[in-house]
Enzyme design. Structure first.
Site, PDB file in Angstrom:
ATOM      1  N   LYS A  26      -9.030 -12.870 -16.241  1.00 45.42           N
ATOM      2  CA  LYS A  26      -9.120 -13.064 -17.692  1.00 45.42           C
ATOM      3  C   LYS A  26      -8.616 -14.450 -18.141  1.00 45.42           C
ATOM      4  O   LYS A  26      -9.262 -15.114 -18.954  1.00 45.42           O
ATOM      5  CB  LYS A  26      -8.301 -11.968 -18.392  1.00 45.42           C
ATOM      6  CG  LYS A  26      -8.532 -11.872 -19.885  1.00 45.42           C
ATOM      7  CD  LYS A  26      -9.763 -11.072 -20.157  1.00 45.42           C
ATOM      8  CE  LYS A  26     -10.000 -10.811 -21.611  1.00 45.42           C
ATOM      9  NZ  LYS A  26     -11.119  -9.869 -21.793  1.00 45.42           N
ATOM     10  N   ASP A  60     -15.199 -11.975 -23.159  1.00 45.96           N
ATOM     11  CA  ASP A  60     -15.995 -12.030 -21.931  1.00 45.96           C
ATOM     12  C   ASP A  60     -17.471 -12.330 -22.204  1.00 45.96           C
ATOM     13  O   ASP A  60     -18.058 -13.219 -21.578  1.00 45.96           O
ATOM     14  CB  ASP A  60     -15.869 -10.714 -21.145  1.00 45.96           C
ATOM     15  CG  ASP A  60     -14.415 -10.392 -20.830  1.00 45.96           C
ATOM     16  OD1 ASP A  60     -13.578 -11.304 -20.918  1.00 45.96           O
ATOM     17  OD2 ASP A  60     -14.116  -9.226 -20.516  1.00 45.96           O
ATOM     18  N   CYS A  85       5.082  -6.169   2.412  1.00 49.87           N
ATOM     19  CA  CYS A  85       5.523  -4.782   2.239  1.00 49.87           C
ATOM     20  C   CYS A  85       4.773  -3.847   3.194  1.00 49.87           C
ATOM     21  O   CYS A  85       4.924  -3.950   4.399  1.00 49.87           O
ATOM     22  CB  CYS A  85       5.392  -4.368   0.777  1.00 49.87           C
ATOM     23  SG  CYS A  85       6.304  -2.859   0.429  1.00 49.87           S
ATOM     24  N   TYR A  86       3.914  -2.975   2.704  1.00 52.74           N
ATOM     25  CA  TYR A  86       3.153  -2.106   3.620  1.00 52.74           C
ATOM     26  C   TYR A  86       2.353  -2.954   4.616  1.00 52.74           C
ATOM     27  O   TYR A  86       2.222  -2.604   5.795  1.00 52.74           O
ATOM     28  CB  TYR A  86       2.204  -1.189   2.819  1.00 52.74           C
ATOM     29  CG  TYR A  86       1.324  -0.327   3.697  1.00 52.74           C
ATOM     30  CD1 TYR A  86       1.803   0.880   4.199  1.00 52.74           C
ATOM     31  CD2 TYR A  86       0.033  -0.719   4.030  1.00 52.74           C
ATOM     32  CE1 TYR A  86       1.000   1.675   5.018  1.00 52.74           C
ATOM     33  CE2 TYR A  86      -0.768   0.061   4.849  1.00 52.74           C
ATOM     34  CZ  TYR A  86      -0.278   1.262   5.344  1.00 52.74           C
ATOM     35  OH  TYR A  86      -1.061   2.040   6.149  1.00 52.74           O
ATOM     36  N   HIS A 129       8.514  -8.586  -1.920  1.00 52.33           N
ATOM     37  CA  HIS A 129       7.295  -8.995  -2.633  1.00 52.33           C
ATOM     38  C   HIS A 129       7.420 -10.434  -3.149  1.00 52.33           C
ATOM     39  O   HIS A 129       7.988 -10.650  -4.221  1.00 52.33           O
ATOM     40  CB  HIS A 129       7.030  -8.043  -3.797  1.00 52.33           C
ATOM     41  CG  HIS A 129       6.553  -6.696  -3.359  1.00 52.33           C
ATOM     42  ND1 HIS A 129       5.221  -6.413  -3.146  1.00 52.33           N
ATOM     43  CD2 HIS A 129       7.231  -5.578  -3.047  1.00 52.33           C
ATOM     44  CE1 HIS A 129       5.096  -5.158  -2.742  1.00 52.33           C
ATOM     45  NE2 HIS A 129       6.304  -4.629  -2.668  1.00 52.33           N
ATOM     46  N   GLU A 178       5.180 -12.153  -4.476  1.00 52.36           N
ATOM     47  CA  GLU A 178       4.274 -12.386  -5.605  1.00 52.36           C
ATOM     48  C   GLU A 178       4.884 -12.038  -6.958  1.00 52.36           C
ATOM     49  O   GLU A 178       4.365 -12.437  -7.993  1.00 52.36           O
ATOM     50  CB  GLU A 178       2.957 -11.612  -5.397  1.00 52.36           C
ATOM     51  CG  GLU A 178       3.031 -10.093  -5.550  1.00 52.36           C
ATOM     52  CD  GLU A 178       3.544  -9.360  -4.300  1.00 52.36           C
ATOM     53  OE1 GLU A 178       4.188 -10.005  -3.448  1.00 52.36           O
ATOM     54  OE2 GLU A 178       3.320  -8.142  -4.193  1.00 52.36           O
ATOM     55  N   GLY A 183       0.844  -1.197   0.000  1.00 52.82           N
ATOM     56  CA  GLY A 183       0.000   0.000   0.000  1.00 52.82           C
ATOM     57  C   GLY A 183       0.873   1.238   0.000  1.00 52.82           C
ATOM     58  O   GLY A 183       2.060   1.163  -0.328  1.00 52.82           O
TER      59      GLY A 183
END
Ligand code: XMP
Length: 510
Positions: free
Chosen positions: A366, A226, A81-82, A168, A170, A54
């Protein structure tokens, strides 16, 4: 099904965190910190929580803070992180500012032996992006990793199952990020890897079978990924009670309207109404030059045509939409009443009355939507198609739009796409197309002078379409496309390649 809550504090990688968790076949959902209380988290029975990154400093009054009661729910938490700093702050640790020694980018990480770092070497590369750092871990926590500049790069309170990492895990630059997430999910939260898109699709079909039984469902089908996947999924649930209206505004690519009709009507045996409205759209657009006016006219006319068809159908119980998870996160923060502000559905509720909205893809990313589409038998060229703007070729014909220009562009664009396909480059650029510029240029054919249009070819590579780089397509492919276009399409005398990036240019020319 075990599920993980990704508690969103506004960081840039938040969707990525949920993606990474789902990659491990554990269902993850993102909720803003303002959207859920610790009590609601308890009721939802999450197996674990991930605090996202954040804004810069927990001491900034405008930074998001959260009820410390979350730390005592008995649910394992991983702060990133944040989120790591916030956890330290909430638990009574000290967060300091490292203005002069902030870390950004690939950094060497040293880890201690710990369950969170099982199968992670003592030294590896991680991705850092922070100014503040934890200078003193809260009581009950031990420091389990450090870097040269960051004394507490990870901390753990094993009793309360609270963990924080400054880096991070991720992002792919963190070499063992996936392993660290796996350790959290499977060793700490004891999740089962039981979330699979195929099971989820089957559950969705069952859900809508029950929810929409005996009801008439209307869907505006554009032929995009979609709406197409939403259509086949709902068709499996309600069969012929689903009516798809495909408004063909005539501004589609060459043969595209026929392809959509064939796919859904003949192959999928769906109840599809194709409205051939080209003449109507071209009449409305005659003489219009301004791109925004073109968009507005097409958007409004689309709604009018759709409404007329819907009224002919009589009472509609539910309106179906192809809203996907990123739309939900970015627009209404999970509010199902929000209608996707896409030009071809916005505004409908005024005239057509319906009792509910069905959005079968609202929990899917997606690539998961594509997986469902493939699973349900949609052709590859549809499921993996490049994005195509709602206003279609209208924003790729510079200046006023005529039938003649439309045909020229459709031919040139089809040739370009064919050559890209022949070179097996369909998945290299994220979007590629031809533009009919309004410029004329002198050419020579045989002994005769010609004076035709200039066509521009455009191909871009991008992650999110907010920024984009032009594709470095091989000259041979460009040469072949150029030669074929100028030889095969009478009325085009010159082809140029667009080498602008976004910003400052945009992807589309208009
Ligand atoms: P720009 O030109 O804004 O394009 O860099 C970014 C992406 O958005 C698509 N685009 C549109 N899509 N209606 C749409 O549905 C529109 O009016 C529109 N304008 C641009 C564009 O094709 C690209 O993928």
């Amino acid at each position: 099904m075990d599920k993980i809550l990704v508690l969103d504090f506004g960081g840039q990688y938040n969707q990525l965190i949920a993606r990474r968790v789902r990659d491990q076949q554990v269902y993850a959902e993102i909720k803003s910190w303002q959207q859920i209380t610790p009590e609601e988290i308890r009721e939802e029975k999450y197996k674990g929580i991930i605090f996202t990154g954040g804004p810069n400093s927990v001491y900034d009054p405008s930074s998001p803070h959260y009820d410390p009661a979350v730390l005592d729910l008995g649910i394992p938490i991983l702060g990133i992180c944040y989120g790591d700093q916030l956890m330290a702050y909430m638990a009574g640790g000290t967060v300091s500012s490292a203005e002069t020694s902030s870390e950004y980018g690939k950094t060497i990480l040293n880890v201690a032996e710990h369950i969170l770092f099982q199968d992670v070497p003592s030294e590896s590369i991680c991705w850092m992006s922070h100014t503040d750092y934890i200078s003193e871990a809260p009581s009950g926590f031990m420091t389990i990793a450090h870097t040269a500049k960051c004394p507490c790069a990870a901390m753990a309170d094993d009793t309360r199952k609270l963990y924080g990492v400054q880096f991070h895990p991720e992002v792919t630059h963190t070499a063992y990020g996936t392993q660290i997430l796996r350790n959290f999910l499977f060793r700490i939260c004891t999740c089962s890897a039981d979330w699979k898109v195929e099971n989820f699709a089957a559950q969705l079909i069952e859900k809508y079978k029950a929810q929409l039984q005996g009801k008439k469902v209307l869907l505006a089908l554009s032929g995009g990924v979609d709406s197409s996947v939403a259509a086949v999924l709902l068709h499996k649930a309600v069969g012929s009670n689903l009516v798809c209206v495909f408004v063909d505004h005539g501004l589609l690519r060459k043969s595209e309207g026929d392809f959509v009709e064939k796919t859904f009507k003949e192959e999928q045996k769906m109840n599809l109404i194709r409205v051939n409205a080209e003449e109507r759209f071209l009449n409305k657009l005659a003489g219009v030059i301004d791109p925004e006016t073109k968009r507005k006219i097409i958007g409004e006319e689309f709604i009018r045509v759709f409404e007329e068809e819907a009224i002919k159908l009589g009472k509609i119980n539910a309106l179906a939409q192809g809203t996907i998870y990123p739309d939900v996160i970015e627009s209404g923060k999970g509010d199902s009443a929000v209608i996707k502000s896409h030009h071809n559905v916005g505004g409908l509720p005024d005239v057509i009355s319906f009792d509910e909205i069905a959005e079968p893809l609202r929990d899917l990313f997606k690539d998961e939507v594509r997986a469902v589409g493939t699973l349900l038998g949609l052709p590859k060229e549809l499921v993996y198609r490049q994005p195509f703007p709602g206003p279609g070729l209208a924003v790729r014909i510079i200046g006023d739009i005529t039938k003649e220009k439309l045909l020229l562009l459709q031919e040139a664009d089809a040739i370009f796409r064919e050559e890209i396909a022949k070179a097996q480059l369909e998945h290299t650029p994220d979007q590629y197309f031809a533009v009919l510029t309004n410029a004329h240029s002198v050419g020579v054919m045989g002994d005769a002078r010609t004076y035709g249009y200039v066509v521009a070819l455009r191909a871009v590579e991008t992650d999110d379409f907010m920024t984009a780089e032009f594709s470095r397509l091989p000259y041979e492919v460009l040469e072949k496309a150029s030669s074929r276009i100028t030889n095969e399409v009478r009325g085009i005398s010159r082809v140029v390649y667009d080498i602008s990036s976004k910003p400052p240019s945009t992807v589309e020319w208009e």
